[in-house]
Enzyme design. Structure first.
Site, PDB file in Angstrom:
ATOM      1  N   THR A   1       0.831  -1.197   0.000  1.00 35.64           N
ATOM      2  CA  THR A   1       0.000   0.000   0.000  1.00 35.64           C
ATOM      3  C   THR A   1       0.872   1.255   0.000  1.00 35.64           C
ATOM      4  OG1 THR A   1      -0.177   0.144   2.427  1.00 35.64           O
ATOM      5  CG2 THR A   1      -1.784  -1.243   1.278  1.00 35.64           C
ATOM      6  N   GLY A   2       0.325   2.328  -0.541  1.00 34.21           N
ATOM      7  CA  GLY A   2       1.081   3.574  -0.584  1.00 34.21           C
ATOM      8  C   GLY A   2       2.400   3.415  -1.307  1.00 34.21           C
TER       9      GLY A   2
ATOM     10  N   TYR B   1       1.730  11.723  14.888  1.00 35.73           N
ATOM     11  CA  TYR B   1       2.367  10.724  14.025  1.00 35.73           C
ATOM     12  C   TYR B   1       2.968   9.592  14.856  1.00 35.73           C
ATOM     13  CZ  TYR B   1       5.996   8.707  10.992  1.00 35.73           C
ATOM     14  OH  TYR B   1       6.810   7.835  10.300  1.00 35.73           O
TER      15      TYR B   1
ATOM     16  N   GLY C   1       7.571   2.592  -0.062  1.00 36.65           N
ATOM     17  CA  GLY C   1       6.608   1.665  -0.659  1.00 36.65           C
ATOM     18  C   GLY C   1       6.997   1.251  -2.064  1.00 36.65           C
TER      19      GLY C   1
ATOM     20  N   SER D   1       7.934   2.997  12.781  1.00 38.17           N
ATOM     21  CA  SER D   1       8.978   4.020  12.713  1.00 38.17           C
ATOM     22  C   SER D   1       9.715   4.047  14.034  1.00 38.17           C
ATOM     23  CB  SER D   1       8.341   5.392  12.449  1.00 38.17           C
ATOM     24  OG  SER D   1       9.265   6.436  12.661  1.00 38.17           O
TER      25      SER D   1
END
Length: 265
Positions: A13-14, A154, A20, A141
């Site tokens: 995805t992305g 985030y 990606g 992350s």
């Protein structure tokens, strides 16, 4: 190690740019049939061409869908009802002072960064488990562990992905399906390059030099001392998706350049 995914279908995805797209290229080089995704049809077509250029003769297709909503995820699954590999890469980021983050922004980050992966894992994992083989990877992350003061919204979403991937790994125990998260540190994706352009112009340096300056000032614990390339992160993703990674599940696989100051994963 020769990674061979020639009988597998992989969704990333992305994947119209950044990590990606690099992951899609890596999986295609390993022989997987790859499905790329983005919100805009023209960018999806461009990504398909980029994968074919990187892996000539590969089987690659694309689906344009906004995965930031339940409806978008449903339309994606209808277009691609089965997969052996799911890389939940799609996500957004950007600094913003905490007291200026609206409820709407919180919800936008949550729906795209977290719920897209939840919805797609819910759609694809049962058949993987039924077939006795599958790979699911969530792109987290280092900000999941080192919450940035200027990107709390985030960091929160990336921490959530660690919980989800660990829980799903336990859920899939003994089925042949593995679930892991990958934790990049600062990475020279298109989005990060855009963020660094202003610094580069102010300092009269290249974007690459600005990246090193950013890491040294904002991530001083980094052992690497520079941002990773998208290919370096993609290498870990491809490994986690491989048959050879059969004993790697429930892990938080760091590609952070040593930013997280810990001797354990």
């Amino acid at each position: 190690m020769q990674i061979d995914l020639s009988t597998k279908t992989a969704i990333v995805t992305g994947s119209t740019g950044g990590i990606g797209l690099a992951a899609a290229k890596g999986l295609a080089r390993a022989g997987a049939r790859v499905i790329v995704n983005g919100r805009e049809s023209d960018r999806v077509e461009t990504a398909i061409r980029a994968v074919l250029e990187a892996a000539p003769g590969s089987d690659v297709s694309g689906i344009a869908a906004d995965l930031g909503s339940a409806e978008g995820c449903d339309s994606f699954v209808k277009a691609a009802p089965e997969a052996d590999i799911l890389v939940n890469n799609v996500g957004i980021f950007g600094p913003k002072p905490f007291f200026e983050i609206s409820d709407e922004t919180w919800e936008t980050f949550f729906q795209l960064n977290v719920m897209s992966g939840v919805r797609l894992a819910r759609a694809y994992m049962p058949k993987m488990m039924e077939h006795g083989w599958g790979r699911v990877v969530f792109l987290s992350s280092e900000s999941a562990l080192n919450i940035p003061a200027d990107m709390i919204h985030y960091g929160f979403t990336k921490t959530a992905l660690l919980s989800i991937s660990r829980g799903l790994a336990k859920l899939a125990a003994g089925t042949g399906v593995t679930v892991n998260s990958v934790l990049p540190g600062p990475t020279m994706s298109e989005g990060v390059k855009e963020m660094l352009k202003e610094m580069a112009e102010e300092k009269g340096v290249s974007v690459e030099e600005a990246g090193e300056m950013f890491v040294k000032s904002e991530r001083p614990s980094s052992v690497l001392g520079r941002p990773a390339t998208v290919e370096e992160v993609a290498n870990m993703i491809v490994y986690a998706c491989s048959k050879e990674a059969s004993a790697t599940s429930g892990g938080a696989l760091r590609v952070d350049g040593g930013v997280v100051d810990s001797i354990v994963p």
